[in-house]
Scaffold this motif. Structure first.
Motif, PDB file in Angstrom:
ATOM      1  N   GLY A 134       0.788  -1.222   0.000  1.00 34.82           N
ATOM      2  CA  GLY A 134       0.000   0.000   0.000  1.00 34.82           C
ATOM      3  C   GLY A 134       0.821   1.274   0.000  1.00 34.82           C
ATOM      4  N   TYR A 135       2.099   1.181   0.308  1.00 34.49           N
ATOM      5  CA  TYR A 135       2.965   2.370   0.264  1.00 34.49           C
ATOM      6  C   TYR A 135       3.000   2.981  -1.133  1.00 34.49           C
ATOM      7  N   ASP A 201       6.071   4.338   7.544  1.00 38.19           N
ATOM      8  CA  ASP A 201       4.643   4.033   7.437  1.00 38.19           C
ATOM      9  C   ASP A 201       3.983   3.811   8.793  1.00 38.19           C
ATOM     10  N   MET A 240      -0.365  -0.886   4.446  1.00 46.73           N
ATOM     11  CA  MET A 240       0.815  -0.063   4.178  1.00 46.73           C
ATOM     12  C   MET A 240       2.134  -0.763   4.487  1.00 46.73           C
TER      13      MET A 240
END
Length: 433
Positions: A134-135, A201, A240
């Motif tokens: 998800g980053y 994150d 993430m």
């Protein structure tokens, strides 16, 4: 009738939780497909301009020889590789399999450098589907406009802003909480969170939810929104993060919630239990959702791969070495047992001690107050349960996993603050909420 109402309310909670997690999985899938459909020309150009970061700074840590200053250049190379590499014709397949190109003779960082210089010719395609990655939500759009270095500067600004906001909210409650939170952030090492995206994150998720629980106290309590916020926290963590120091994402915000809510210890324990349950439901549900969606959309059995990874990370062995609990804790101890770390921990204690002496604080601990501290103490112990459960990952990555102890540090500090009060106002009342 009362029993039926309670059962009905509980069923309603679970239905909302399932809808939240299921909706999150669908939204995340569509978002990843959209991101992988984006053209990579400008991304490739800006990433290529950042090659010196990975050729002149290919070091394990930014201090040169200290474990807790470790940089995740290995993982960051995979992150950038994933942002650029599109081995399949289908955006859906690329989004679900999350492949990167790898050259056996170059290693992970060297593979990124070679990929940026020569393209993927001659490299091996490695699918990395068990994570959401998800980053890429910020990495792909960010690299359209900025180089890697410039994007890290912007991330630094975001992190400093969030820290300042949280510090302000803690300071409004008591200067001692501001000192404690500063010590916790120093322990996590904000320099490392700026220098590597992977470490940033969890740090940002932790800050966001901590600020929310401190700033929007009444809104969070209404309709017991806090439960679903913890579920959302778990979902974002799974979306993430790779698998760095996830407990910090829930531990610090949960302690912040307990600070602002002076609960009777029994109700405090209920809050802790429900928070952990909802967080784990969001975390595990989101992660399993990725495996299921990968299987449904590509036919690849990511479920088996994911379960194998879970089994490996929770095993008590590594390279024929038995990972006893004592050995794992020693790995963590070795990662933090350095003079600079002790100075960072002792200095806030000196500052807090001077403030306590100047403001005429005194220890105030009666039976009622002592019992109210139990939920905070339980949260402070969570890292040690975590270390026991994921011994393999902890022993291999102590330079990452030591950060889970930030929850213990914040919890013990909170206990200490709650045990003292000004002499002229030494009465303590637990609100039975």
């Amino acid at each position: 009738m009362r029993f039926k109402l309670r059962v009905g309310k509980r069923v309603s909670e679970y239905v909302k939780l399932v809808v939240l997690v299921g909706g999150g999985v669908i939204i995340a899938t569509l978002l990843m497909i959209f991101l992988y459909a984006a053209p990579t020309g400008r991304i490739y150009k800006h990433a290529g301009e950042s090659v010196p970061l990975y050729t002149t700074q290919m070091i394990n840590d930014w201090s040169g020889n200290t474990a807790y200053t470790g940089l995740s250049n290995f993982t960051e190379s995979i992150m950038l590789n994933n942002a650029l590499y599109r081995p399949y014709d289908s955006s859906t397949k690329n989004a679900m399999l999350n492949s990167y190109v790898y050259y056996e003779e170059e290693g992970m960082v060297g593979s990124l450098v070679r990929f940026l210089a020569d393209g993927p010719t001659g490299g091996k395609t490695v699918d990395y589907s068990r994570y959401w990655h998800g980053y890429l939500v910020y990495l792909i759009p960010g690299l359209v406009f900025f180089t890697v270095g410039e994007l890290k500067v912007l991330m630094m600004v975001v992190q400093m802003l969030l820290f300042s906001l949280c510090l302000y909210e803690f300071g409004k409650r008591d200067f001692l909480y501001a000192v404690l939170f500063t010590a916790v952030v120093l322990f996590i090492n904000p320099v490392t969170t700026v220098l590597t995206f992977q470490d940033a994150d969890i740090y940002i998720i932790m800050m966001l939810f901590t600020y929310l629980f401190l700033r929007e106290r009444e809104w969070v309590k209404q309709k017991e929104r806090w439960k679903y916020l913890f579920a959302l926290n778990g979902m974002l963590t799974a979306f993430m993060d790779f698998f760095t120091y996830p407990l910090v994402a829930i531990g610090i915000p949960l302690l912040a919630f307990l600070i602002v809510e002076e609960l009777h210890w029994k109700k405090g324990m209920v809050v802790v239990g429900k928070s952990l349950f909802f967080w784990m439901s969001g975390y595990a549900g989101m992660w399993i959702g990725k495996w299921v969606m990968t299987w449904l959309l590509t036919g690849y059995n990511a479920i088996a791969e994911g379960m194998d990874s879970v089994k490996y990370r929770t095993t008590g062995t590594y390279s024929d070495v038995e990972l006893t609990y004592g050995y794992v804790l020693k790995c963590i101890w070795d990662a933090i047992n350095e003079p600079p770390m002790w100075i960072m921990l002792i200095l806030p204690l000196v500052v807090a001690g001077g403030y306590i002496w100047r403001e005429r604080y005194a220890i105030s601990l009666n039976g009622e107050k002592a019992f109210s501290l139990i939920p905070v103490f339980v949260v402070a112990l969570l890292p040690f349960i975590y270390y026991f459960m994921v011994r393999n990952h902890t022993a291999i990555h102590p330079w990452l996993e030591y950060r889970e102890l930030a929850v213990t540090l914040f919890g013990l500090g909170t206990l200490g603050i709650k045990m003292v009060c000004r002499k002229e106002t030494d009465k303590y009342t637990v609100i039975d909420k």
